[in-house]
Design a protein around this motif. Structure first.
Motif, mmCIF file in Angstrom:
data_model
loop_
_atom_site.group_PDB
_atom_site.id
_atom_site.type_symbol
_atom_site.label_atom_id
_atom_site.label_comp_id
_atom_site.label_asym_id
_atom_site.label_seq_id
_atom_site.Cartn_x
_atom_site.Cartn_y
_atom_site.Cartn_z
ATOM 1 N N ALA A 1 9.396 -1.319 4.263
ATOM 2 C CA ALA A 1 9.332 -0.367 4.859
ATOM 3 C C ALA A 1 7.693 0.429 3.472
ATOM 4 C CB ALA A 1 10.376 0.833 4.684
ATOM 5 N N ASP A 2 7.830 -0.761 2.754
ATOM 6 C CA ASP A 2 6.662 -0.248 2.174
ATOM 7 C C ASP A 2 6.135 -1.754 1.379
ATOM 8 O OD1 ASP A 2 4.473 1.127 0.052
ATOM 9 O OD2 ASP A 2 6.075 1.516 -1.399
ATOM 10 N N PRO A 3 5.190 -2.511 2.389
ATOM 11 C CA PRO A 3 5.182 -3.479 1.635
ATOM 12 C C PRO A 3 3.944 -3.988 0.485
ATOM 13 C CG PRO A 3 3.622 -3.396 4.228
ATOM 14 C CD PRO A 3 5.311 -1.873 3.474
ATOM 15 N N VAL A 4 3.716 -3.020 0.593
ATOM 16 C CA VAL A 4 2.232 -3.250 -0.682
ATOM 17 C C VAL A 4 2.881 -2.863 -1.329
ATOM 18 C CG1 VAL A 4 0.193 -2.485 -1.688
ATOM 19 C CG2 VAL A 4 0.505 -2.085 0.678
ATOM 20 N N ALA A 5 3.705 -2.287 -2.315
ATOM 21 C CA ALA A 5 4.596 -1.802 -3.472
ATOM 22 C C ALA A 5 5.930 -2.832 -3.658
ATOM 23 C CB ALA A 5 5.514 -0.956 -3.100
ATOM 24 N N ARG B 1 -1.677 -3.301 -12.521
ATOM 25 C CA ARG B 1 -1.824 -1.428 -11.752
ATOM 26 C C ARG B 1 -1.497 -2.480 -10.385
ATOM 27 N NH1 ARG B 1 -6.012 2.787 -12.975
ATOM 28 N NH2 ARG B 1 -3.350 3.636 -14.113
ATOM 29 N N LEU B 2 -1.109 -2.275 -8.953
ATOM 30 C CA LEU B 2 -1.349 -2.541 -7.724
ATOM 31 C C LEU B 2 -2.266 -1.716 -6.975
ATOM 32 C CD1 LEU B 2 -0.304 -5.248 -5.409
ATOM 33 C CD2 LEU B 2 0.996 -3.123 -4.912
ATOM 34 N N HIS B 3 -3.479 -2.521 -6.451
ATOM 35 C CA HIS B 3 -4.395 -1.452 -5.642
ATOM 36 C C HIS B 3 -4.335 -2.182 -4.221
ATOM 37 C CE1 HIS B 3 -6.522 -0.241 -9.194
ATOM 38 N NE2 HIS B 3 -6.007 -1.857 -9.356
ATOM 39 N N GLU B 4 -4.515 -1.916 -3.079
ATOM 40 C CA GLU B 4 -5.109 -1.867 -2.241
ATOM 41 C C GLU B 4 -6.012 -2.149 -0.812
ATOM 42 O OE1 GLU B 4 -2.507 -1.525 2.155
ATOM 43 O OE2 GLU B 4 -2.335 -0.508 1.016
ATOM 44 N N LEU B 5 -6.590 -3.105 -0.272
ATOM 45 C CA LEU B 5 -8.119 -2.230 -0.015
ATOM 46 C C LEU B 5 -7.963 -1.465 1.191
ATOM 47 C CD1 LEU B 5 -10.970 -3.566 0.397
ATOM 48 C CD2 LEU B 5 -10.013 -5.571 1.832
ATOM 49 N N ASP B 6 -8.728 -0.283 1.152
ATOM 50 C CA ASP B 6 -8.751 0.995 1.706
ATOM 51 C C ASP B 6 -10.176 0.298 2.182
ATOM 52 O OD1 ASP B 6 -9.253 3.370 3.079
ATOM 53 O OD2 ASP B 6 -10.145 4.297 1.210
ATOM 54 N N THR B 7 -11.063 0.575 2.854
ATOM 55 C CA THR B 7 -12.709 0.090 3.620
ATOM 56 C C THR B 7 -12.981 -0.733 2.799
ATOM 57 O OG1 THR B 7 -12.262 2.327 4.589
ATOM 58 C CG2 THR B 7 -14.702 0.866 5.189
ATOM 59 N N LEU B 8 -13.374 -2.114 2.873
ATOM 60 C CA LEU B 8 -13.989 -2.967 1.617
ATOM 61 C C LEU B 8 -15.566 -1.928 1.928
ATOM 62 C CD1 LEU B 8 -14.448 -5.543 1.677
ATOM 63 C CD2 LEU B 8 -14.949 -6.707 3.378
ATOM 64 N N CYS C 1 -4.145 -6.442 -0.951
ATOM 65 C CA CYS C 1 -3.663 -6.274 -1.613
ATOM 66 C C CYS C 1 -3.416 -6.921 -2.781
ATOM 67 C CB CYS C 1 -2.600 -5.337 -2.290
ATOM 68 S SG CYS C 1 -0.854 -6.261 -2.214
ATOM 69 N N LEU C 2 -4.300 -6.317 -4.769
ATOM 70 C CA LEU C 2 -4.605 -7.192 -5.832
ATOM 71 C C LEU C 2 -3.954 -6.685 -6.786
ATOM 72 C CD1 LEU C 2 -6.815 -5.428 -7.076
ATOM 73 C CD2 LEU C 2 -8.022 -7.469 -5.433
ATOM 74 N N PHE C 3 -3.541 -7.277 -7.997
ATOM 75 C CA PHE C 3 -3.106 -6.922 -9.211
ATOM 76 C C PHE C 3 -4.055 -6.488 -10.059
ATOM 77 C CE2 PHE C 3 1.288 -7.079 -8.370
ATOM 78 C CZ PHE C 3 1.760 -6.653 -8.368
ATOM 79 N N THR C 4 -4.824 -5.510 -11.145
ATOM 80 C CA THR C 4 -5.067 -6.245 -12.646
ATOM 81 C C THR C 4 -4.481 -5.367 -13.840
ATOM 82 O OG1 THR C 4 -5.944 -3.506 -11.969
ATOM 83 C CG2 THR C 4 -7.215 -5.042 -10.925
ATOM 84 N N VAL D 1 -2.495 1.791 -6.105
ATOM 85 C CA VAL D 1 -1.138 2.468 -5.326
ATOM 86 C C VAL D 1 0.045 2.422 -6.058
ATOM 87 C CG1 VAL D 1 0.685 0.909 -3.727
ATOM 88 C CG2 VAL D 1 -1.341 0.629 -3.359
ATOM 89 N N VAL D 2 0.451 1.355 -7.606
ATOM 90 C CA VAL D 2 1.720 1.586 -8.463
ATOM 91 C C VAL D 2 0.977 1.153 -9.850
ATOM 92 C CG1 VAL D 2 2.937 -0.353 -7.045
ATOM 93 C CG2 VAL D 2 4.322 1.196 -8.559
ATOM 94 N N ASP D 3 1.661 1.267 -10.484
ATOM 95 C CA ASP D 3 1.160 1.002 -12.335
ATOM 96 C C ASP D 3 2.366 -0.100 -12.143
ATOM 97 O OD1 ASP D 3 -0.993 2.213 -12.554
ATOM 98 O OD2 ASP D 3 -0.564 3.865 -14.287
ATOM 99 N N MET D 4 2.514 -0.953 -12.809
ATOM 100 C CA MET D 4 3.583 -1.401 -12.812
ATOM 101 C C MET D 4 3.847 -2.395 -14.939
ATOM 102 S SD MET D 4 4.788 -3.580 -10.248
ATOM 103 C CE MET D 4 4.769 -3.034 -8.515
#
Length: 297
Positions: free
Chosen positions: A24-28, A136-143, A265-268, A287-290
């Motif tokens: 249901a929230d596969p990126v997070a 911080r988890l990021h998702e690619l929007d438009t490359l 997605c990727l982490f920084t 997307v979300v902070d960890m």
């Protein structure tokens, strides 16, 4: 308490129980989802998994899944990784560890759940919580393609396993240094040779090669889990930095993953401004902070 904790020893059983929630929230949920799929595949191949690994499903009073987590890290101190869950569940989890004598001195994952849990661990043990790393988890929007540079992306082969292992190992130490931490401060372990070979044979590790065909950079990715592929590690040896190879490699890997139909997605590390700027320029959005938290006596 209205939330209940359900532990599973088998990652496949965990996926059966929590799969719909993860999807249901596969990126997070990418870390737990991808590791569970990888470990389930290894178990199906006859590889013995650590007996003290566990997979957690959190359910509310109606039985609906409202959180998940795992303890499957192969490196000390084997920090559990928590996905979003109700605060009461995060606190109850710390108490469950305490009651069964399970020693936990670090907790990774989504905020605020990881912090709620680590704070209760510290209260029970008489310690305090410190942040080892903000991620911080990021998702690619438009490359957004970077300025092209000489060279090309090449899939790593089995003969490259020693170089892959060396660069995987160097990645975390260099990342610590770039973020202002002592080299080796971040707990990690390079995947063993068999696991690296499995990833290489899966075609998920690439080199950027220079005009002479020599590897100068490595970008890897996890196979998609619920349609999401997570890129990492991304590593350029110090002598090859500043030439645009990392940006071009990540962009091309991301393009290929998108062409397969995956979300990327990727982490920084929030303490590394260089990588955060690079990925923002390529079109990745937060997307979300960890956090990786440690409990200090």
């Amino acid at each position: 308490m209205t939330a209940t904790l359900h532990f599973h020893a088998d990652p496949a059983e965990f996926l059966d129980a929590a799969g719909a929630h993860l999807a249901a929230d596969p990126v997070a949920n990418t870390v737990v989802a991808s590791v569970a799929h990888r470990m389930a595949a290894r178990r199906a191949d006859g590889v013995a998994l650590p007996e003290d690994d566990w997979w957690l499903v959190v359910r509310d009073a109606s039985g609906a899944v409202v959180g998940a987590g795992m303890r499957a890290a192969p490196f000390p101190p084997r920090p559990p990784f928590l996905l979003p869950m109700p605060a009461e569940a995060a606190v109850a989890l710390a108490r469950a560890w305490h009651e069964r004598g399970e020693m936990v001195s670090a907790v990774n994952g989504a905020l605020p759940a990881a912090r709620d849990c680590a704070t209760e661990v510290a209260r029970l043990s008489g310690g305090r919580v410190e942040v080892a790393q903000h991620t911080r988890l990021h998702e690619l929007d438009t490359l957004v393609p970077p300025t092209p540079v000489p060279g090309a992306l090449a899939v790593a082969g089995a003969d490259d396993v020693d170089l892959v292992a060396a660069w995987f190992d160097a990645f975390m130490a260099d990342a610590d240094e770039q973020a202002g931490r002592p080299r080796g401060a971040s707990a990690h372990e390079t995947p063993d040779r068999d696991e690296l070979l499995r990833r290489i044979r899966g075609g998920r590790i690439w080199f950027w090669t220079d005009e002479a065909g020599r590897p100068v950079h490595l970008t890897a990715a996890n196979p998609p889990a619920f349609g999401v592929a997570r890129v990492g590690p991304v590593y350029t040896p110090p002598e090859h930095r500043g030439r645009g190879w990392a940006g071009n490699a990540v962009a091309e890997v991301s393009r290929r993953l998108c062409a397969e139909g995956a979300r990327v997605c990727l982490f920084t590390d929030q303490a590394n401004p260089t990588s955060n700027r690079l990925y923002a320029r390529l079109g990745f959005r937060p997307v979300v902070d960890m956090a990786n938290l440690v409990v200090v006596p």
